[in-house]
Design an enzyme around this catalytic site. Structure first.
Site, PDB file in Angstrom:
ATOM      1  N   GLY A  51       0.808  -0.939  -0.203  1.00 49.43           N
ATOM      2  CA  GLY A  51       0.270  -0.026  -0.123  1.00 49.43           C
ATOM      3  C   GLY A  51       0.665   1.469  -0.484  1.00 49.43           C
ATOM      4  O   GLY A  51       2.181   1.511  -0.775  1.00 49.43           O
ATOM      5  N   ALA A 111       6.286  -3.851  14.723  1.00 48.81           N
ATOM      6  CA  ALA A 111       6.353  -2.671  14.774  1.00 48.81           C
ATOM      7  C   ALA A 111       5.948  -2.562  16.429  1.00 48.81           C
ATOM      8  O   ALA A 111       6.376  -0.672  16.617  1.00 48.81           O
ATOM      9  CB  ALA A 111       6.420  -1.444  13.138  1.00 48.81           C
ATOM     10  N   ALA A 139      -0.913  -0.804   9.040  1.00 50.38           N
ATOM     11  CA  ALA A 139      -2.249  -1.234   9.193  1.00 50.38           C
ATOM     12  C   ALA A 139      -2.815  -2.859   9.783  1.00 50.38           C
ATOM     13  O   ALA A 139      -2.455  -3.302   8.908  1.00 50.38           O
ATOM     14  CB  ALA A 139      -2.941  -1.340   7.188  1.00 50.38           C
ATOM     15  N   TYR A 234     -16.816   5.415   8.730  1.00 45.80           N
ATOM     16  CA  TYR A 234     -15.234   5.660   8.873  1.00 45.80           C
ATOM     17  C   TYR A 234     -14.971   7.298   9.900  1.00 45.80           C
ATOM     18  O   TYR A 234     -14.959   6.576  10.418  1.00 45.80           O
ATOM     19  CB  TYR A 234     -15.155   6.113   7.057  1.00 45.80           C
ATOM     20  CG  TYR A 234     -13.405   5.614   7.513  1.00 45.80           C
ATOM     21  CD1 TYR A 234     -13.059   4.033   6.854  1.00 45.80           C
ATOM     22  CD2 TYR A 234     -12.769   6.979   7.672  1.00 45.80           C
ATOM     23  CE1 TYR A 234     -11.583   4.403   6.823  1.00 45.80           C
ATOM     24  CE2 TYR A 234     -11.137   6.508   7.367  1.00 45.80           C
ATOM     25  CZ  TYR A 234     -10.774   5.428   7.315  1.00 45.80           C
ATOM     26  OH  TYR A 234      -9.051   5.362   7.180  1.00 45.80           O
ATOM     27  N   LEU A 272      -8.490   4.107  -1.112  1.00 43.65           N
ATOM     28  CA  LEU A 272      -7.714   3.076  -2.268  1.00 43.65           C
ATOM     29  C   LEU A 272      -8.329   1.498  -1.954  1.00 43.65           C
ATOM     30  O   LEU A 272      -8.452   1.483  -0.674  1.00 43.65           O
ATOM     31  CB  LEU A 272      -6.614   3.486  -2.355  1.00 43.65           C
ATOM     32  CG  LEU A 272      -6.193   4.368  -3.371  1.00 43.65           C
ATOM     33  CD1 LEU A 272      -4.808   4.550  -3.160  1.00 43.65           C
ATOM     34  CD2 LEU A 272      -6.479   4.601  -4.665  1.00 43.65           C
ATOM     35  N   VAL A 273      -8.815   0.673  -3.394  1.00 39.15           N
ATOM     36  CA  VAL A 273      -8.408  -0.176  -2.509  1.00 39.15           C
ATOM     37  C   VAL A 273      -7.078  -0.816  -1.156  1.00 39.15           C
ATOM     38  O   VAL A 273      -5.555  -0.561  -2.550  1.00 39.15           O
ATOM     39  CB  VAL A 273      -8.648  -1.820  -3.622  1.00 39.15           C
ATOM     40  CG1 VAL A 273      -8.677  -3.159  -3.659  1.00 39.15           C
ATOM     41  CG2 VAL A 273      -9.685  -0.546  -4.515  1.00 39.15           C
TER      42      VAL A 273
END
Length: 396
Positions: A51, A111, A139, A234, A272-273
């Site tokens: 991504g 992380a 993500a 969202y 975006l996808v």
């Protein structure tokens, strides 16, 4: 082995090494075609394998010839099962960087953990001394707080009441109504803990303390706002609270970075996808309609186009970085254009299972979804036997 896409709901369980490699090469070629960016020279990308994070790593390395360290959590192939797409993306990136004579090393691990932060800092000290750009693009749906030991799981829910609206099964094209039950307070707390800015702050604190941030260093995290159409699920939902926290963290981090004359920004990117967005009800239908409108206007962008523009037109122009009233960089500007949103809203009212293929770009959505896993990529022979057991060059 011959690898085909295997679907389970919104997830593809397989990925294709050659397809992922071609995707990475395509992104590199795009960045090179746009010319040199007088950008960063030493870059850390946290969440570097897919991504926007991968696009940031590619733009840094092949747009500005920057040395990059990438941190991610990916799986190699195991007993007849391919590795994760991010594994294969990184194999390709490292190979291309090596061919081009550009420094690139990678760390595979959690992380969110103190250990990975320390390992990264040690690598920066040993190889680069300091970095001048830190991209934060994680993500993950789950985070264990290294201080408390508590594991938090994020949820995608509205706040204050149930939400009903149209959604699409992008595999079948079936448009239906979905109802999502509201979040409770614990859901909100957990989602903010995973997707908010706390970990970003921990990274920057650790790096500042270790002296690995160059004078004038910049750090950028990625966010999304979106239109009224998606806000209940969202921006006004649990994930929106996390993004609010992320955006507020930029100011806190900037204060701390004053000692090195550094600055923290949030860049608001377009829809975006991604694996993440595919799992959010309502969003795939919105994106399918958005793609149709933006492609018709000639202003469609994928991850790499977005990030190349972020670097070339916002971060590294030699002038002050333009932001909105909240101090955010906006590269969702084309998506949020009034005419674009008005067109999408009009199509939203009309869309049904019968006309979705005509009035939306469901085909483009599906194609982009398959691309995430290295499938449906031009110039790739999917009937060819492929070696799924590939190692990442430069893995520390």
């Amino acid at each position: 082995m011959i690898i085909e896409p295997k679907m389970r709901g919104f997830i593809c369980l397989t990925s294709h090494p050659t397809g992922c490699e071609q995707n990475v090469i395509n992104q590199i070629n795009y960045v090179k075609s746009k010319g040199v960016i007088n950008g960063p020279k030493k870059v850390l990308v946290i969440g570097a394998s897919t991504g926007f994070g991968l696009a940031s790593r590619i733009t840094s390395a092949f747009g500005s010839n920057a040395a990059t360290i990438g941190v991610f959590f990916e799986k190699p192939a195991q007993e007849g099962k391919p590795g994760s797409p991010g594994w294969y993306n990184t194999v390709a990136f490292q190979n291309e960087a090596k061919k081009a004579g550009i420094y690139a090393k990678s760390i595979n691990g959690d992380a969110f953990s103190t250990e990975v932060k320390q390992k990264t800092i040690d690598l920066i000290k040993a190889d680069l001394g300091q970095v001048d750009l830190v991209i934060y693009s994680l993500a993950s749906p789950v985070r264990t707080n290294p201080v408390t030991g508590v594991t938090h799981r994020s949820v995608l829910k509205p706040i204050g009441g149930a939400f009903s609206n149209k959604t699409v099964d992008f595999h079948t094209g079936n448009v239906s109504t979905v109802t999502i039950e509201p979040a409770n307070e614990e859901d909100v707390t957990n989602t903010v803990a995973v997707m908010g800015g706390e970990d970003w702050g921990m990274w920057m604190d650790a790096m500042l303390e270790a002296g690995v941030l160059a004078e004038g260093a910049t750090t950028v995290a990625y966010s999304y706002i979106g239109p009224a159409l998606t806000e209940a699920v969202y921006r006004k939902g649990t994930i929106g609270r996390a993004k609010d926290h992320l955006e507020a963290s930029a100011a806190t981090i900037t204060d701390k970075l004053k000692s090195v004359k550094g600055k923290a920004y949030v860049s608001v990117n377009k829809a975006l996808v991604t694996q993440a967005s595919s799992a959010i009800p309502v969003i795939p239908l919105y994106i399918s309609l958005l793609y149709k409108v933006m492609k018709a206007e000639g202003i469609h962008e994928g991850c790499i186009e977005q990030i190349q523009r972020l670097y070339a037109d916002r971060l590294y122009t030699g002038k002050a970085i333009p932001t909105d009233e909240q101090g955010r960089i906006r590269i969702d500007d084309w998506e949020m254009r009034e005419d674009v949103q008005a067109n999408v809203a009009a199509l939203w009212e009309q869309v049904t299972s019968e006309n979705v293929s005509d009035i939306s770009d469901l085909k483009g959505y599906k194609n982009d979804f398959l691309n995430l896993f290295g499938f449906a990529v031009n110039k790739v022979d999917y009937l060819a036997d492929v070696n799924e057991n590939v190692t990442i060059e430069g893995l520390v």
